[in-house]
Design a protein around this motif. Structure first.
Motif, PDB file in Angstrom:
ATOM      1  N   GLN A   9       0.828  -1.206   0.000  1.00  0.00           N
ATOM      2  CA  GLN A   9       0.000   0.000   0.000  1.00  0.00           C
ATOM      3  C   GLN A   9       0.864   1.258   0.000  1.00  0.00           C
ATOM      4  O   GLN A   9       0.615   2.191  -0.761  1.00  0.00           O
ATOM      5  N   ASN A  10       1.872   1.287   0.832  1.00  0.00           N
ATOM      6  CA  ASN A  10       2.761   2.449   0.871  1.00  0.00           C
ATOM      7  C   ASN A  10       3.520   2.608  -0.439  1.00  0.00           C
ATOM      8  O   ASN A  10       3.751   3.728  -0.912  1.00  0.00           O
ATOM      9  N   LEU A  11       3.900   1.488  -1.042  1.00  0.00           N
ATOM     10  CA  LEU A  11       4.655   1.550  -2.294  1.00  0.00           C
ATOM     11  C   LEU A  11       3.787   2.062  -3.432  1.00  0.00           C
ATOM     12  O   LEU A  11       4.215   2.887  -4.243  1.00  0.00           O
ATOM     13  N   LEU A  12       2.544   1.591  -3.499  1.00  0.00           N
ATOM     14  CA  LEU A  12       1.669   2.006  -4.594  1.00  0.00           C
ATOM     15  C   LEU A  12       1.234   3.456  -4.452  1.00  0.00           C
ATOM     16  O   LEU A  12       1.053   4.149  -5.452  1.00  0.00           O
ATOM     17  N   LEU A  13       1.047   3.906  -3.222  1.00  0.00           N
ATOM     18  CA  LEU A  13       0.677   5.312  -3.041  1.00  0.00           C
ATOM     19  C   LEU A  13       1.784   6.235  -3.506  1.00  0.00           C
ATOM     20  O   LEU A  13       1.518   7.344  -3.962  1.00  0.00           O
ATOM     21  N   SER A  14       3.028   5.779  -3.425  1.00  0.00           N
ATOM     22  CA  SER A  14       4.143   6.612  -3.878  1.00  0.00           C
ATOM     23  C   SER A  14       4.203   6.698  -5.392  1.00  0.00           C
ATOM     24  O   SER A  14       4.829   7.596  -5.932  1.00  0.00           O
ATOM     25  N   PHE A  15       3.551   5.747  -6.104  1.00  0.00           N
ATOM     26  CA  PHE A  15       3.571   5.796  -7.562  1.00  0.00           C
ATOM     27  C   PHE A  15       2.805   6.986  -8.099  1.00  0.00           C
ATOM     28  O   PHE A  15       3.002   7.404  -9.225  1.00  0.00           O
ATOM     29  N   GLY A  16       1.903   7.530  -7.299  1.00  0.00           N
ATOM     30  CA  GLY A  16       1.165   8.689  -7.763  1.00  0.00           C
ATOM     31  C   GLY A  16       1.994   9.943  -7.833  1.00  0.00           C
ATOM     32  O   GLY A  16       1.629  10.907  -8.487  1.00  0.00           O
ATOM     33  N   GLU A  17       3.141   9.952  -7.140  1.00  0.00           N
ATOM     34  CA  GLU A  17       4.017  11.105  -7.172  1.00  0.00           C
ATOM     35  C   GLU A  17       4.942  11.020  -8.359  1.00  0.00           C
ATOM     36  O   GLU A  17       5.256   9.951  -8.862  1.00  0.00           O
ATOM     37  N   LYS A  18       5.441  12.132  -8.804  1.00  0.00           N
ATOM     38  CA  LYS A  18       6.249  12.207 -10.011  1.00  0.00           C
ATOM     39  C   LYS A  18       7.555  11.467  -9.823  1.00  0.00           C
ATOM     40  O   LYS A  18       8.325  11.747  -8.916  1.00  0.00           O
ATOM     41  N   ASP A  19       7.786  10.483 -10.706  1.00  0.00           N
ATOM     42  CA  ASP A  19       9.038   9.742 -10.761  1.00  0.00           C
ATOM     43  C   ASP A  19       9.365   9.001  -9.472  1.00  0.00           C
ATOM     44  O   ASP A  19      10.480   8.545  -9.288  1.00  0.00           O
ATOM     45  N   SER A  20       8.421   8.897  -8.558  1.00  0.00           N
ATOM     46  CA  SER A  20       8.749   8.211  -7.321  1.00  0.00           C
ATOM     47  C   SER A  20       8.717   6.720  -7.470  1.00  0.00           C
ATOM     48  O   SER A  20       9.225   6.004  -6.621  1.00  0.00           O
TER      49      SER A  20
END
Length: 996
Positions: free
Chosen positions: A42-53
C-alpha cells in the motif's frame, strides 16, 4: 476472553480475505490484521502517484539487492561474476547465465588449441599459433559491447573507490599445461585497440544505476568529484594538431575513459560535470574523449534543447561555423558524434534551424582533402538525427492530408529525402554554384572548399545519401500508416528495376517501410515472405526445385542474374526480420521469435553446409555474414532479457565459426545478441516508444565494421545507444517476515484480457498495459493488485508476500514434497514440531515450542500438571503440542495465546472465590459458536476449534455435577450454602433466575 476471541476472529477473517488494496484501508489497518505485506505494498503504490517516485522507490531497493551481489570475489572486475549471483533466481534450473557470462568474458585468456602437423617446424608452429590467436583476439575485442548489455545497471558505486575498468586480455591459454601465450602486437598500429578499449570503457560505465530525480532529490546519482577522481593521470592533446582522423600514441586508459564518459551520459550522470571540466576534456583528450563527451551530453540532455550543450555541439560541426573558421580540421568521428548529439538534444522538437541544417548535410559534398573517408557515416548520422528531431511527426496528424508542420512545410522534406533516395540532379548544389559565380570575392575560401580527390558533378551520389535519407523518412512517418510514403519506399517489382538499386539498400527500404506501416507488421513467416517481391520468390522456388531434381539442361538455367537474386533475397529477408525485431522488441513474442529463428537457421545452413543446394543458393560471404548479424540482433531484440534457451543455442552456433571470413563486426553482432538476450542480467528489457525505436535504429544499424578501426559506414560509438531504450521491468517477491527474495507463482493480467502465468522473480514484458497481478500460491496469502486505478509506468515492482503457517518456501521445497509431508502427518505432533523451523520464521512460536511443548513438559510446574484440566485435556505439554499443531495446520497461530489463557482460566476456576467472570466469558463463547454452527459458517473462520470450545463447555457442566449444583436443586439448602460461590455462575451458565 470472549470479546478478545471475537476481535481476533474478525482479524483472522480479514487476514485470509482482506479487502482489495486501495485507499479505503490504510497501511495501519493492514498491519492490525496481520498483513504487513499488504501494508508495505500500500505504501509503495501510493508513492507511484508522485512524479518519478516509482523509480526512486524501486531504485533504493535495487541498490540494496545489488550491493549484496558485490560480496563475491570478482577478480576480473568486469561484473560478470556478480551477475551470476544476481541473476541466479531468474534462471534457477540451469547454468545459462554462467554460460552467457563465459561467452562474453574478455578479461581472461581465451582457449587456444592448434594441431601441430608432423612436418611443421617450431617456427611454423609458433606462427600458426599466433595466426589462430589473432583470430580469437579479434572476437575477444568485440565482446565488450555485449558485456555492457548483460551487466547494465547492476552496480552501486562506492564514492570512495574508483570504477575499475577490466583489462582487455589479448592472450591465449594452451592446453594441457594452460600456459599463457600473449598476442604479438608489434605489427599493429596504435589505432587497432582504440575503439575496442572505448567499448570496454562504455561497458564498465553502463554498470552504474540510472539517474532519476524525485521531489528535487537525486536518486542513484554520482558526484562531480567521483567522476574527476576516475580521470586517468595522463592525457595528451592530439586531434587538434594532427590532420589524421585517428589518435596517435594515446594511452589505453584515455580511450577507455572516453567510453566511460559516454556511459555516464547514457546513464544520466554526466551533467554533474561543470562546463570547465567539459572544456578540459574536449581540448586535452584523444579523439575518443570528445566523442564520448559529445554523445554523452547529448544523451544526458535528450529532448531538452539545452542551449549551452547545443553551442558545444555546434562548435564541432564545420558547417555551422563562420566561413573564416572553415580551415579548422575536426576529425570525422567527432563531427559524426556532434551531429548525433544534435539529434538527441533536439529529439521530437521539430526545430526549424536544425531540421534545415541536417537536411542539407545529408547531401553535403566534400569540401577539402580531409575527412573524406567516413562520408557515409556522416551522412547516415545526419539522416538519423533528422529523423530524431522530427520523430513520429506525422503520427498524431492527418496522415492522408500530405501536410507537414506549418513551420517546416517550405523545406519540402519528403521531396528532398526521396530525391536523396532515388537520385537526380542536386538542385542545392546548382544554387550554391550559381551564387558563388555571381559573388565578387571568390578567392581563398572558394579554392579551399574544392576537393581534388572526389568529383561528383551535379548529380546526387545516392551511395552516400540513400541510407540516411531512407531511415529519416521512415522515422518521420513512424506509426503514421501513410500509404503514399510507403509506396515511395516500395521494393522493385521487376528484374530491370532491381538492377537500378544497390542490394543492401533493399534492407533499409524494408525497414523504413515497416516503420511507416507499423501496425501492418505481423509476427509470422508469411509476413516476412510477403515482403519479398513475387519475381524473386518465383526465382528461388523454381531454382530450388530444379536443383532438387538434379536437372542440368540449358533450358533449366536461370534467366535472371543469379547473384543479384541471391543477394536481394538475403537482404530483403534480413530487413523484414529486423522490422519484426523492432516491432516486437522486448515482448518475448514466440511467434515472432520462431519466424526470425527459421530464417536465421536457413542462412546459417547456407553459410556452413556443403550440399549442392546450399552452395548454389549461397550469397557471397560478406553478404551472408552481414545478414546473419542482423538476424541475430533481431532475435535478441524480441527476446531481450528473457534468456531464451532456443535463441541462445542458435547464437552459440553462429558465433562458433572463427576464421578469416568472419570479420570484427560479425563477432560484435553475435556478442551483442547474447548480451541483449540477458539484458541487465535478466532484469531489463527494451522499450517500444518512438524514442526507444529511434535509439535501437541508431545502435543496430545493420552495417557492421570490418575491422576494429572501421567507421566508414557507421560510427562505432553509436552502438551503445541501445541503453537509451533499456527499461528495468522486473517483478520480485519478498517475504515480509524474512526480507528475502523468494519464488512465488503469480498471474499477470493485461488490459486486453490476456494473461500469463509466471514465477517471481520474472521480467515484465512489453505485452500491453498492466492490469492486475495476483499471487496464486497456496503457500502464501492471497495478494491481488489492481493497477487500473493507479499511476504505474511498468517499472520494476516489488511484491511483498506473507507465508502461510505450516508451509515451506519454494526455495527450500520447489516441488511441494516437504509441504505435503507436513500436511500428511497432522496427527504426528512430534514430527510436525521437528519441522517447525522450516515452516515459520516467527520467533515467538519457536520459543513456545522449545519451552512449553511436550519435549520440555518436565519444566512445567507440578501445580499445572495436577490441575483438573490435566485429567480432561491431558498434560500441559501435550496440550501445547496439540494447539500448536492445530494452529500451524489451520493457519491460526495467533490463537495460541488465547488457548493458553482459556487453559489457565479453566485450571484455576476452582480456586477463585468468585468464578463468575470466567463463566461469563465461556457462556458468551458458547453462544457465539452455537450461532455459527446454526448458520453453517466455515470452520476456517474460527479462531478457536469448535471441538475445543465444546470441551470447555463440557468441563463446566461436569464441574457443576461434581459440586451437585443442578437445576432441580436450585432452591435447596445445599444451594444456599454454595450461594456465595456457585449460585451466580450456575445462573449465568443456564440462564436461570435464582430465588432468594
Amino acid at each position: 476472553l470472549s470479546i478478545a476471541s471475537l476481535l481476533m476472529e474478525v482479524c483472522h477473517r480479514c487476514r485470509s480475505e482482506p479487502p482489495p488494496i486501495s485507499k479505503l484501508w490504510t497501511a495501519d489497518a493492514y498491519n492490525l490484521v496481520g498483513r504487513a505485506d499488504l501494508a508495505k505494498i500500500q505504501n509503495l503504490l501510493l508513492s507511484f502517484g508522485e512524479k518519478d517516485s516509482a523509480n526512486s522507490s524501486s531504485g533504493t531497493h535495487d541498490n540494496a539487492l545489488i550491493t549484496q551481489s558485490l560480496t563475491i570475489d570478482d577478480q576480473e572486475k568486469d561484473g560478470l561474476a556478480c551477475i551470476e549471483k544476481f541473476s541466479s533466481m531468474f534462471f534457477p534450473n540451469d547454468n545459462r547465465i554462467r554460460e552467457a557470462a563465459r561467452l562474453l568474458r574478455s578479461s581472461r585468456p581465451c582457449f587456444l588449441r592448434v594441431q601441430r602437423s608432423v612436418e611443421a617446424s617450431d617456427h611454423d608452429y609458433e606462427r600458426q599459433k599466433q595466426e589462430k590467436l589473432s583470430l580469437l583476439c579479434r572476437r575477444m575485442m568485440a565482446l565488450p559491447l555485449g558485456r555492457g548489455m548483460m551487466t547494465c545497471g547492476t552496480l552501486d558505486p562506492i564514492p570512495a573507490e574508483p570504477l575499475t575498468i577490466p583489462n582487455l586480455c589479448l592472450a591465449g591459454r594452451i592446453p594441457p599445461r594452460n600456459a599463457t601465450l600473449a598476442l604479438d602486437t608489434s605489427q599493429w598500429t596504435t589505432e587497432m585497440k582504440m575503439w575496442p578499449e572505448f567499448h570496454n570503457g562504455v561497458a564498465a560505465g553502463l554498470r552504474l544505476p540510472m539517474f532519476t530525480e524525485s521531489q528535487g532529490k537525486s536518486i542513484g546519482g554520482v558526484a562531480r568529484t567521483w567522476i574527476v577522481y576516475n580521470k586517468p593521470s595522463q592525457s595528451s592533446p592530439e586531434y587538434s594538431q594532427n590532420g589524421n582522423n585517428q589518435a596517435q600514441n594515446s594511452p589505453t586508459s584515455d580511450h577507455a575513459h572516453g567510453g566511460f564518459l559516454m556511459a555516464l551520459g547514457l546513464r544520466g550522470h554526466l551533467a554533474a560535470l561543470s562546463m570547465t571540466d567539459i572544456c578540459d576534456y574536449l581540448t586535452k583528450g584523444s579523439v575518443t574523449t570528445p566523442v564520448g563527451i559529445l554523445l554523452g551530453m547529448g544523451a544526458n540532455k535528450r529532448g531538452s534543447c539545452d542551449q549551452s550543450v547545443s553551442k558545444m555541439l555546434c562548435l564541432h560541426i564545420p558547417s555551422l561555423l563562420p566561413p573564416s573558421f572553415s580551415s579548422i580540421d575536426v576529425p570525422s568521428p567527432i563531427q559524426t558524434a556532434a551531429v548525433a548529439g544534435i539529434g538527441l538534444l533536439y529529439q521530437s522538437s521539430s526545430h526549424r534551424l536544425m531540421t534545415e541544417f541536417l537536411l542539407n548535410e545529408i547531401g553535403k559534398r566534400p569540401t577539402n582533402e580531409q575527412n573524406i573517408s567516413d562520408r557515409e557515416s556522416y551522412s547516415l548520422c545526419c539522416g538519423i538525427a533528422l529523423g530524431m528531431v522530427n520523430l513520429s511527426l506525422r503520427h498524431n496528424r492527418n496522415a492522408s492530408s500530405g501536410e507537414m508542420n506549418d513551420g517546416l512545410s517550405d523545406l519540402r522534406i519528403e521531396e528532398r529525402l526521396l530525391r536523396y533516395i532515388v537520385g537526380g540532379v542536386d538542385e542545392s548544389h546548382l544554387h550554391q554554384k550559381s551564387d558563388r559565380t555571381q559573388s565578387s570575392g571568390t578567392s581563398a575560401n572558394t579554392e579551399f572548399e574544392r576537393c581534388s580527390r572526389i568529383y561528383e558533378g551535379h548529380m546526387i551520389n545516392i551511395d552516400i545519401t540513400a541510407p540516411g535519407a531512407t531511415l529519416a523518412l521512415g522515422m518521420i512517418y513512424l506509426r503514421s500508416g501513410n500509404k503514399s510514403v510507403a509506396a515511395q519506399l516500395a521494393l522493385p517489382d521487376t528484374n530491370f528495376s532491381l538492377d537500378n538499386i544497390r542490394p543492401d539498400f533493399l534492407l533499409l527500404r524494408v525497414i523504413a517501410r515497416s516503420l511507416v506501416l507499423w501496425d501492418k507488421v505481423k509476427p509470422s513467416s508469411e509476413w516476412i515472405e510477403d515482403q519479398i517481391p513475387a519475381f524473386i520468390r518465383h526465382f528461388f522456388t523454381q531454382f530450388r526445385r530444379k536443383l532438387e531434381k538434379g536437372s542440368k539442361s540449358e533450358e533449366d538455367r536461370p534467366q535472371y542474374d543469379a547473384k543479384a537474386m541471391r543477394e536481394a533475397h538475403a537482404f530483403i529477408t534480413a530487413g523484414a526480420c529486423f522490422s519484426v525485431g523492432l516491432r516486437y522488441a522486448g515482448t518475448g513474442n514466440e511467434n515472432a521469435r520462431d519466424a526470425v529463428f527459421d530464417r536465421a537457421v536457413e542462412l546459417q545452413k547456407f553459410r556452413d553446409d556443403s550440399d549442392p543446394i546450399s552452395i548454389v543458393l549461397r550469397p557471397q560471404r560478406p553478404v551472408i555474414e552481414m545478414c546473419l548479424g542482423s538476424l541475430a540482433i533481431s532475435l535478441a531484440m524480441i527476446m531481450a532479457g528473457t534468456g531464451d534457451l532456443k535463441t541462445l543455442r542458435l547464437l552459440k552456433i553462429l558465433r562458433w565459426r572463427c576464421d578469416e571470413g568472419v570479420k570484427y563486426g560479425s563477432h560484435m553482432s553475435f556478442g551483442a545478441a547474447i548480451g541483449m538476450l540477458f539484458l541487465g542480467g535478466g532484469a531489463c528489457t527494451l522499450g517500444r516508444e518512438p524514442e526507444d525505436i529511434a535509439a535501437l535504429i541508431m545502435a543496430f544499424f545493420p552495417r557492421f565494421p570490418i575491422s576494429t578501426q572501421d567507421n566508414q559506414y557507421h560510427l562505432q560509438a553509436l552502438r551503445h545507444m541501445y541503453s537509451l531504450a533499456v527499461k528495468q521491468r522486473r517483478i520480485e517477491a519478498i517475504d515480509i517476515d524474512s526480507s528475502e527474495k523468494i519464488f512465488v507463482p503469480i498471474k499477470i493480467e493485461y488490459t486486453d484480457c490476456s494473461s500469463i502465468d509466471a514465477k517471481t522473480p520474472c521480467l515484465l514484458m512489453n505485452r500491453g498495459q498492466l492490469s492486475k497481478i495476483k499471487v496464486i500460491s497456496d503457500r502464501y496469502y492471497h495478494v491481488e493488485i489492481d493497477f487500473d486505478s493507479l499511476t504505474f509506468s511498468n517499472n520494476s515492482f516489488y511484491l511483498f508476500v506473507k507465508k502461510r503457517s505450516g508451509h515451506i518456501s519454494y526455495v527450500e521445497d520447489p516441488y511441494g514434497l516437504r509441504s505435503n509431508f507436513f500436511q500428511s502427518f497432522a496427527s504426528h505432533h512430534e514430527k510436525i514440531l521437528n519441522m517447525l523451523s522450516f515452516t515459520t520464521e516467527e520467533q515467538d512460536l519457536q520459543m513456545y515450542s522449545r519451552y512449553l511443548c511436550q519435549t520440555t513438559s518436565k519444566n512445567v510446574s507440578n501445580r499445572i500438571q495436577r490441575s483438573m484440566m490435566y485429567s480432561y485435556l491431558g498434560s500441559f505439554g501435550s496440550f501445547c503440542d496439540q494447539i500448536l499443531c492445530e494452529s500451524l495446520l489451520e493457519e491460526r497461530t495467533d490463537s495460541v495465546p488465547l488457548h493458553l489463557a482459556l487453559y489457565d482460566a479453566m485450571s484455576s476456576i476452582e480456586r477463585k472465590p468468585f468464578p463468575i467472570k470466567i463463566v461469563w466469558d465461556l457462556r458468551i463463547l458458547r453462544s457465539l459458536y452455537e450461532g455459527k454452527g446454526r448458520n453453517n459458517f466455515s470452520e476456517s473462520y474460527f479462531i478457536l476449534s469448535p471441538h475445543f470450545v465444546a470441551t470447555l463447555c463440557q468441563r463446566i457442566d461436569q464441574m457443576f455435577d461434581e459440586h451437585r449444583v443442578k437445576e432441580g436443586d436450585i432452591s435447596s439448602q445445599h444451594s444456599h450454602d454454595l450461594r456465595s460461590q456457585w449460585l451466580g455462575p450456575f445462573s449465568v451458565w443456564f440462564c436461570k433466575p435464582v430465588s432468594s
